[in-house]
Scaffold this active site. Structure first.
Site, PDB file in Angstrom:
ATOM      1  N   CYS A 100      50.932  72.424  38.408  1.00  0.00           N
ATOM      2  CA  CYS A 100      51.797  73.667  38.477  1.00  0.00           C
ATOM      3  C   CYS A 100      51.490  74.383  39.645  1.00  0.00           C
ATOM      4  CB  CYS A 100      51.697  74.302  37.233  1.00  0.00           C
ATOM      5  SG  CYS A 100      53.071  75.644  37.127  1.00  0.00           S
ATOM      6  N   CYS A 101      50.039  74.689  39.591  1.00  0.00           N
ATOM      7  CA  CYS A 101      49.456  75.652  40.815  1.00  0.00           C
ATOM      8  C   CYS A 101      49.518  74.988  42.251  1.00  0.00           C
ATOM      9  CB  CYS A 101      47.959  75.795  40.744  1.00  0.00           C
ATOM     10  SG  CYS A 101      47.696  76.978  39.444  1.00  0.00           S
ATOM     11  N   CYS A 108      49.184  84.496  37.236  1.00  0.00           N
ATOM     12  CA  CYS A 108      50.595  84.238  36.714  1.00  0.00           C
ATOM     13  C   CYS A 108      50.614  84.546  35.376  1.00  0.00           C
ATOM     14  CB  CYS A 108      51.143  82.882  36.979  1.00  0.00           C
ATOM     15  SG  CYS A 108      51.311  81.961  38.354  1.00  0.00           S
ATOM     16  N   CYS A 150      49.271  82.298  32.356  1.00  0.00           N
ATOM     17  CA  CYS A 150      47.791  81.910  32.570  1.00  0.00           C
ATOM     18  C   CYS A 150      46.705  83.023  32.505  1.00  0.00           C
ATOM     19  CB  CYS A 150      47.778  81.078  33.976  1.00  0.00           C
ATOM     20  SG  CYS A 150      48.867  79.501  33.770  1.00  0.00           S
ATOM     21  N   CYS A 168      42.612  77.868  41.401  1.00  0.00           N
ATOM     22  CA  CYS A 168      44.100  77.249  41.520  1.00  0.00           C
ATOM     23  C   CYS A 168      44.396  76.399  42.581  1.00  0.00           C
ATOM     24  CB  CYS A 168      45.070  78.555  41.683  1.00  0.00           C
ATOM     25  SG  CYS A 168      44.807  79.450  42.962  1.00  0.00           S
TER      26      CYS A 168
END
Length: 246
Positions: A122-123, A211, A214, A239
């Site tokens: 995702c990162c 985010c 997280c 990240c």
């Protein structure tokens, strides 16, 4: 593997790092401006980055400012961006992820796959790829990294370095870290003393803010990075923005 840096540039960067080892953040910012002018870009995400914007503003040093808009930031973070833009008269460039890549990830894995197998994918899509796309167009970027933010991953961060990890082939990308030697208390002493805008979440126990899914508040005595990706090991609490390419 990242390209090896030009030895002449590497020597210049090493000389800068040695000369500025005990310099103040403002002195480091001035050195970055002398080297790159207004083409260098401050990466804006947290309290340290607002401190850099304020220090540069007060010193009369103009830089580009950019932020990675992952699409999953807290509303309070977006409000802070507007406060900083208005307070210091800076243009804050929003760098967004590729929409098709985000849609593909959500379609394949859902919205919260990182809780199951880690945040790297995702990162990578929402932060790392957009960052590298942006950095391809600048000679240098300026970060708010501090050595005490994460003893497992940032203890040896220099004041200035060649960023081979995020550079395009043939690109020489400088990375300046003016706040590396400042502990958290010193950053906050400056922010309070200079009445610098900060994220509202800091007043609710959030220390390191990323985010929304997280990030969580930390308890008294916990290290600030314990509020980031709390389900993972300490050595994984990055990240990818400051990690080398494999």
């Amino acid at each position: 593997m990242p390209d090896s840096p030009d030895p002449h540039v590497a020597a210049r960067v090493e000389s800068c790092a040695s000369r500025l080892r005990d310099a103040s953040p403002t002195e480091v910012l001035a050195a970055a401006h002398a080297e790159h002018g207004a083409a260098a870009a401050i990466a804006f995400s947290g309290a340290e980055d607002v401190a850099l914007i304020a220090l540069a503003h007060d010193a009369g040093l103009a830089f580009r400012v950019f932020m990675l808009d992952t699409g999953r930031l807290h509303p309070e973070t977006y409000r802070l961006i507007e406060q900083v833009r208005t307070r210091y008269g800076v243009t804050i460039e929003a760098v967004l992820p590729d929409a098709d890549a985000v849609a593909g990830l959500v379609r394949r894995r859902g919205l919260f796959s990182f809780y199951e197998d880690g945040h790297a994918e995702c990162c990578g899509i929402r932060k790392v790829a957009p960052l590298r796309r942006f950095l391809a167009g600048v000679p240098a970027w300026i970060t708010g990294q501090r050595r005490d933010q994460s003893p497992d991953t940032r203890a040896e961060v220099p004041v200035v370095q060649i960023d081979a990890a995020n550079a395009e082939p043939g690109q020489v990308l400088w990375k300046w870290n003016p706040l590396v030697a400042w502990p958290s208390w010193k950053v906050w002493a400056y922010l309070r003393g200079a009445d610098v805008p900060v994220n509202e979440l800091h007043h609710r126990g959030f220390v390191s803010i990323g985010c929304e899914p997280c990030t969580r508040a930390t308890l008294p005595g916990q290290h600030e990075r314990e509020g980031r990706w709390w389900w993972e090991l300490p050595a994984h609490k990055e990240c990818g923005l400051h990690a080398p390419k494999p």
